[in-house]
Scaffold this motif. Structure first.
Motif, PDB file in Angstrom:
ATOM      1  N   ALA A 247       1.106  -1.058  -0.238  1.00 31.26           N
ATOM      2  CA  ALA A 247      -0.148  -0.068   0.112  1.00 31.26           C
ATOM      3  C   ALA A 247       0.695   1.549   0.368  1.00 31.26           C
ATOM      4  O   ALA A 247       0.936   2.149  -0.530  1.00 31.26           O
ATOM      5  N   TRP A 248       2.158   0.963   0.384  1.00 31.07           N
ATOM      6  CA  TRP A 248       3.496   2.090   0.491  1.00 31.07           C
ATOM      7  C   TRP A 248       3.376   2.492  -0.794  1.00 31.07           C
ATOM      8  O   TRP A 248       3.780   3.397  -1.366  1.00 31.07           O
ATOM      9  N   ALA A 249       3.804   1.235  -0.891  1.00 25.49           N
ATOM     10  CA  ALA A 249       4.644   1.399  -2.490  1.00 25.49           C
ATOM     11  C   ALA A 249       4.051   1.984  -3.717  1.00 25.49           C
ATOM     12  O   ALA A 249       4.305   2.459  -4.628  1.00 25.49           O
ATOM     13  N   ALA A 250       2.480   1.406  -3.311  1.00 24.63           N
ATOM     14  CA  ALA A 250       1.556   1.907  -4.582  1.00 24.63           C
ATOM     15  C   ALA A 250       0.838   3.575  -4.466  1.00 24.63           C
ATOM     16  O   ALA A 250       1.001   4.721  -5.233  1.00 24.63           O
ATOM     17  N   GLY A 251       1.070   4.366  -2.996  1.00 27.56           N
ATOM     18  CA  GLY A 251       1.509   5.395  -2.804  1.00 27.56           C
ATOM     19  C   GLY A 251       2.566   6.317  -1.828  1.00 27.56           C
ATOM     20  O   GLY A 251       2.573   6.889  -0.727  1.00 27.56           O
TER      21      GLY A 251
END
Length: 297
Positions: A239-243
């Motif tokens: 989730a962090w890597a996606a945003g």
């Protein structure tokens, strides 16, 4: 409260500093997000995969956590590349590969330190400073001289420049000492403990390099050893890597030390943990179905 860490959590908890981390958990928005994350983790632990193929799920989750963490530090090599490295199929070359290899090694250190599958958590076998040092030595092995591995920096930090100037080395060391004391004596929920430690490692940047990889790997360890996720498979990292921009923006607001900034980071962190329980469920489904390659990123 003379150190920045104490000032930050003290402000966010309206001066209730007997147990500042537990006080943070009473902020209404934080409490609501923590409850949702806890419920998602509780639901995950009953997945059928953890009765029959739990080691495979944990190993796959570690690969995906490492891949996403590496991507956040500018090394988007992908899960399949890390899988090949982990099973002896080649190895890193240079540049981004070295960052990704460090993320993979950091996750291996964390996985070795996690409680056995099926355990109840809450019985961390390593003191936090020792775990942090071991994770850093693994993450930065290809990036720094051997003398700097696992040791606080004496000069500037090379990474996470988007968070503003790093504290002076002595200030970073003081902050981590205060953090260690607060964690050791807290009754705060695991989401809050992991979230604050994660943020402090990002903001204080105690090492010359690999601080982001260390922060995320140590947070995974805390998520399990505090009992929040006994499976050791929750995956907030994708989730962090996606945003990445919202992730770093939330950390920057935390660094400002305002009550809203600290609470906002913890709400976002808990939301990522809740999403990470769903990502772990997808991994567990894929392991049971024998189709890991279909869902790997």
């Amino acid at each position: 409260m003379s150190d920045p860490f104490a000032r930050r959590v003290g402000a966010a908890s309206a001066g209730r500093v007997g147990d500042p981390l537990a006080a943070l958990a009473t902020v209404p928005a934080v409490a609501e997000a923590v409850a949702a994350a806890r419920a998602a983790c509780e639901e995950l632990r009953w997945h059928e995969a953890f009765r029959r193929r739990s080691r495979e799920v944990r190993a796959e989750a570690g690969l995906r956590a490492a891949a996403a963490s590496a991507a956040l530090d500018g090394a988007p090599v992908g899960v399949e590349v890390l899988r090949a490295w982990a099973t002896g199929g080649g190895g890193p070359a240079d540049g981004a590969d070295l960052v990704a290899a460090g993320a993979l090694r950091a996750q291996a250190v964390v996985e070795a330190a996690l409680p056995p599958l099926g355990g109840r958590g809450g019985g961390a076998s390593l003191p936090l400073p020792q775990l942090v040092a071991r994770v850093h030595a693994a993450a930065a092995a290809d990036l720094l001289p051997a003398v700097d591995l696992g040791r606080p920096r004496s000069g500037e930090a090379r990474d996470l420049r988007g968070l503003g100037p790093a504290p002076a080395p002595e200030d970073a060391a003081a902050r981590l000492a205060a953090l260690t004391g607060a964690v050791a004596g807290t009754a705060a929920p695991g989401v809050v403990v992991a979230g604050v430690v994660h943020a402090e490692l990002l903001v204080a940047r105690p090492f010359a390099a690999a601080n982001g990889v260390v922060a995320r790997a140590v947070a995974r360890w805390l998520t399990t050893t505090t009992g929040l996720d006994p499976t050791g498979t929750v995956l907030p990292e994708p989730a962090w890597a996606a945003g990445p921009a919202p992730y770093l923006a939330a950390a920057a607001r935390y660094a400002a030390g305002t009550p809203d900034g600290v609470a906002g980071w913890l709400v976002a962190y808990a939301d990522a943990v809740r999403a990470g329980a769903g990502a772990a469920r997808d991994v567990a489904d894929a392991v049971l179905a024998g189709r890991l390659g279909d869902t790997a990123r």
